[in-house]
Design an enzyme around this catalytic site. Structure first.
Site, PDB file in Angstrom:
ATOM      1  N   CYS A 114      -1.493  -0.443  -7.008  1.00 38.78           N
ATOM      2  CA  CYS A 114      -0.235  -0.070  -6.361  1.00 38.78           C
ATOM      3  C   CYS A 114       0.618   0.862  -7.220  1.00 38.78           C
ATOM      4  O   CYS A 114       1.498   1.557  -6.699  1.00 38.78           O
ATOM      5  CB  CYS A 114       0.572  -1.318  -5.995  1.00 38.78           C
ATOM      6  SG  CYS A 114      -0.269  -2.390  -4.807  1.00 38.78           S
ATOM      7  N   HIS A 250       7.863   1.345  -4.575  1.00 36.18           N
ATOM      8  CA  HIS A 250       6.627   0.877  -3.956  1.00 36.18           C
ATOM      9  C   HIS A 250       6.997  -0.097  -2.856  1.00 36.18           C
ATOM     10  O   HIS A 250       7.806  -1.012  -3.052  1.00 36.18           O
ATOM     11  CB  HIS A 250       5.745   0.199  -5.003  1.00 36.18           C
ATOM     12  CG  HIS A 250       4.580  -0.533  -4.432  1.00 36.18           C
ATOM     13  ND1 HIS A 250       3.748   0.025  -3.487  1.00 36.18           N
ATOM     14  CD2 HIS A 250       4.110  -1.787  -4.653  1.00 36.18           C
ATOM     15  CE1 HIS A 250       2.816  -0.850  -3.152  1.00 36.18           C
ATOM     16  NE2 HIS A 250       3.011  -1.958  -3.853  1.00 36.18           N
ATOM     17  N   ASN A 280       2.207  -2.943   2.970  1.00 31.55           N
ATOM     18  CA  ASN A 280       1.902  -2.484   1.617  1.00 31.55           C
ATOM     19  C   ASN A 280       0.670  -1.590   1.680  1.00 31.55           C
ATOM     20  O   ASN A 280      -0.439  -2.064   1.881  1.00 31.55           O
ATOM     21  CB  ASN A 280       1.652  -3.695   0.707  1.00 31.55           C
ATOM     22  CG  ASN A 280       1.411  -3.311  -0.740  1.00 31.55           C
ATOM     23  OD1 ASN A 280       1.175  -2.153  -1.055  1.00 31.55           O
ATOM     24  ND2 ASN A 280       1.454  -4.297  -1.617  1.00 31.55           N
TER      25      ASN A 280
END
EC number: 2.3.1.180
Length: 323
Positions: A114, A250, A280
């Protein structure tokens, strides 16, 4: 004069299939309310059969090139951040290079889960500042739907697929923090925390594996580390949180996003949030959110933007740039 990496184009791509939270109720002990309350996610996109990471990355890159008024022949390098490449090798970046019709330069992948886009952006900046390249496409692209355990309600409802891209160009600046472009970066990792977020398979074990996560532990690390890396990057640029126009974090969990903003003493009105619509998307989430933020009219030329991310590794970092 100081050589700067300036964003001249942004673009994104999302698969056509939209999966609402309610769809998971058909086979999981979960609900729309449960997912929203714990993550802020309402829906996400899943790649179609045969739709690959490199395909989506190419579509996002094309959108960024179009915004910048450039073609693939104007690009010197491609850096793709992904944990879900089409093949073990070659890199997804070289596949994008071919799909764009780019016949010069070089391309490579970066894998930091990520945090991948922050790592890719930092590497691209180094290529430009050092004179290795004048224009670099930096892409985050993921097909995380391919590594989900669909029986694990704590993880499979959180992730989605997509791609985002920025086109960076070398431009002269004064060397002051009023310059446009990337002003500072900060990267970190701590491999002792591998078991908090990982995929239990890989090439050397000859298994595909599924994503595994200790959500509560990741949350505990995330807010502190994200605020810290953002402050470190700002300090390197000679700036503070009061100078920020936008945070583009993020997009993992709305509570992490809110907690980080609070630690930086910034209102949510200055945070670009897309997690509700995309879930996500790992390395794709930051460039995707940046592109959406530009399209919404939030991020404008001259704005100071801070972006930060944390992912498996653990790996985390931040970039300060003036749009």
């Amino acid at each position: 004069m100081t050589r700067r990496s300036v964003v001249i184009g942004a673009g994104h791509y999302l698969p056509e299939r939209i999966v609402e939270n309610a769809e998971f109720e058909n086979w999981l002990d979960t609900s729309d309310e449960w997912i929203r309350s714990r993550s802020g996610i309402e829906r996400r996109h899943f790649a179609a059969e045969g739709e690959t990471t490199s395909n989506m990355a190419t579509r996002a890159a094309e959108a960024a090139l179009k915004m910048a008024g450039k073609t693939a022949e104007d690009v010197d390098a491609i850096v793709v951040a992904t944990s879900t490449p089409d093949l073990t090798f070659p890199s997804a970046a070289t596949m994008v290079q071919a799909q764009l019709g780019m016949t010069k330069g070089f391309a490579f992948d970066v894998q930091a889960v990520c945090a991948g886009f922050v790592y890719a952006l930092t590497n691209a900046n180094a290529l430009i500042v050092s004179g290795q390249a004048d224009r670099v496409l930096v892409i985050g692209a993921e097909t995380f739907s391919k590594i989900m355990d669909w029986t694990d309600r704590s993880t499979c409802v959180l992730f989605g697929d997509g791609a985002g891209a920025l086109l960076l160009e070398a431009q002269d600046g004064t060397g002051e923090n009023r310059d446009r472009g990337i002003l500072a970066t900060d990267l970190n990792s701590d491999g002792r925390h591998k078991d908090l977020l990982y995929v239990d398979g890989g090439v050397s074990t000859q298994t595909t594996g599924h994503l595994r996560m200790q959500g509560n532990q990741v949350f505990r690390h995330a807010v502190e580390k994200l605020a810290s890396t953002a402050n470190t990057a700002l300090a390197k640029a000679g700036l503070g949180a009061q100078d920020i126009d936008w945070i583009v974090p993020h997009q993992a969990n709305i509570r992490i996003i809110q907690g980080t903003a609070k630690k930086l003493d910034l209102p949510m009105e200055q945070v670009v949030v897309t997690v509700q619509d995309h879930g996500n998307t790992s390395a794709a989430s930051i460039p995707l959110a940046m592109s959406v933020g530009v399209a919404r009219g939030q991020i404008k030329r001259g704005d100071l933007v801070v972006t930060e991310a944390i992912g498996g590794g653990l790996a985390w970092g931040a970039v300060v740039l003036r749009w």
